[in-house]
Design a protein around this motif. Structure first.
Motif, PDB file in Angstrom:
ATOM      1  N   TRP A  52       4.185  11.164   2.976  1.00  0.00           N
ATOM      2  CA  TRP A  52       4.461   9.727   3.048  1.00  0.00           C
ATOM      3  C   TRP A  52       3.179   8.940   2.828  1.00  0.00           C
ATOM      4  N   LYS A  54       2.123   5.092   3.396  1.00  0.00           N
ATOM      5  CA  LYS A  54       2.674   3.939   4.112  1.00  0.00           C
ATOM      6  C   LYS A  54       1.755   2.729   3.987  1.00  0.00           C
ATOM      7  N   GLN A  59       7.031   2.192   2.379  1.00  0.00           N
ATOM      8  CA  GLN A  59       6.475   3.540   2.370  1.00  0.00           C
ATOM      9  C   GLN A  59       7.071   4.300   1.183  1.00  0.00           C
TER      10      GLN A  59
END
Length: 261
Positions: A52, A54, A59
């Motif tokens: 991920w 973000k 995200q």
């Protein structure tokens, strides 16, 4: 609070930091797994392929395409990640690791600021010396200057090495907080037009190296990239033979084309 799922349209809101110049690419899956575990980005049996990324408003999923090392000892890494739309960007390995946390905070310094702080030498404030009392003069002892070992001009690219397996040892990996097995090499020499004597060096005992069933005393010929990085000593190791009392100042990354002489 609802989680904002990644969308390709979010690319307009992402601040990219494209890599400048060439960067190190993974040689194979084993090399990828070794580096990702070293950075502490995956602790599961099957190493993660996506991570991920973000920001405050969104995200996105990214993949790690390669890396660049920096710093005086080349122990810091800037990762090169690829977004789903094909864009490349650089990010500090520790920063990407923080992003994987579910409670990743919003007030985090941008990557450019983090990298700038790490690369900028900190100025040392002159220490305040007490003024001598009137009528007293203290002579300062003359300190003998110790001769520093000559610095080795390390090649930046992969080169050919020869060396001998000295022993196996355990080294503490502060990313995953456990010991990693490493190989200690002695009589290491860079085989260039003018050979460079290195002495002691170390490398990770990766899956690739384990296939060669190395034993102490084996003379080796191989390719690799050498960096200035001291071997971290192992912690809580029951077998004392797996601990080193001497300093090993150099690390060889990604040894390949290895053969026993």
């Amino acid at each position: 609070m609802a989680v904002i799922l990644p969308h390709i349209e979010d690319s307009n809101a992402t601040s990219y930091i494209p890599p400048s110049g060439e960067y190190e690419k993974f040689e194979n899956d084993a090399h990828y797994e070794e580096k990702v575990r070293e950075w502490g980005l995956s602790t599961t049996r099957e190493v993660k392929k996506e991570f991920w990324y973000k920001e405050r408003t969104h995200q996105r999923l990214v993949k790690i395409k390669g890396y660049q090392s920096f710093g005086e000892k080349a122990v810091h890494y800037t990762l090169v990640i690829e977004f789903q739309d094909g864009n490349l960007s650089c990010i500090h390995s520790a920063y990407l690791k923080e992003m994987q946390s579910s409670n990743f905070g919003k007030e985090i310094k941008p990557l450019a600021e983090v990298s700038s702080e790490e690369n900028t030498p900190k100025s040392e404030e002159p220490s305040k010396k007490a003024e001598p009392t009137a009528g007293t003069v203290k002579s300062k002892p003359v300190k003998e200057k110790k001769e520093k070992p000559a610095k080795i001009a390390l090649p930046e690219d992969k080169v050919r090495f020869t060396g001998k397996v000295k022993q196996f040892a355990m080294s503490w990996n502060h990313f995953n907080e456990e010991n990693d097995e490493v190989v200690i090499l002695e009589n290491v020499r860079i085989e260039t037009d003018e050979p460079i004597e290195v002495g002691l060096a170390w490398c990770s005992h990766s899956k690739t190296l384990k296939k060669f069933e190395l034993t102490p005393g084996d003379d080796l010929d191989f390719n690799g990239k050498i960096v200035k990085k001291s071997l971290p000593k192992g912690k809580d190791v029951e077998d004392e033979s797996l601990l080193l009392d001497v300093s090993v100042p150099y690390k060889i990354n990604n040894p390949s084309k290895l053969s026993k002489l």
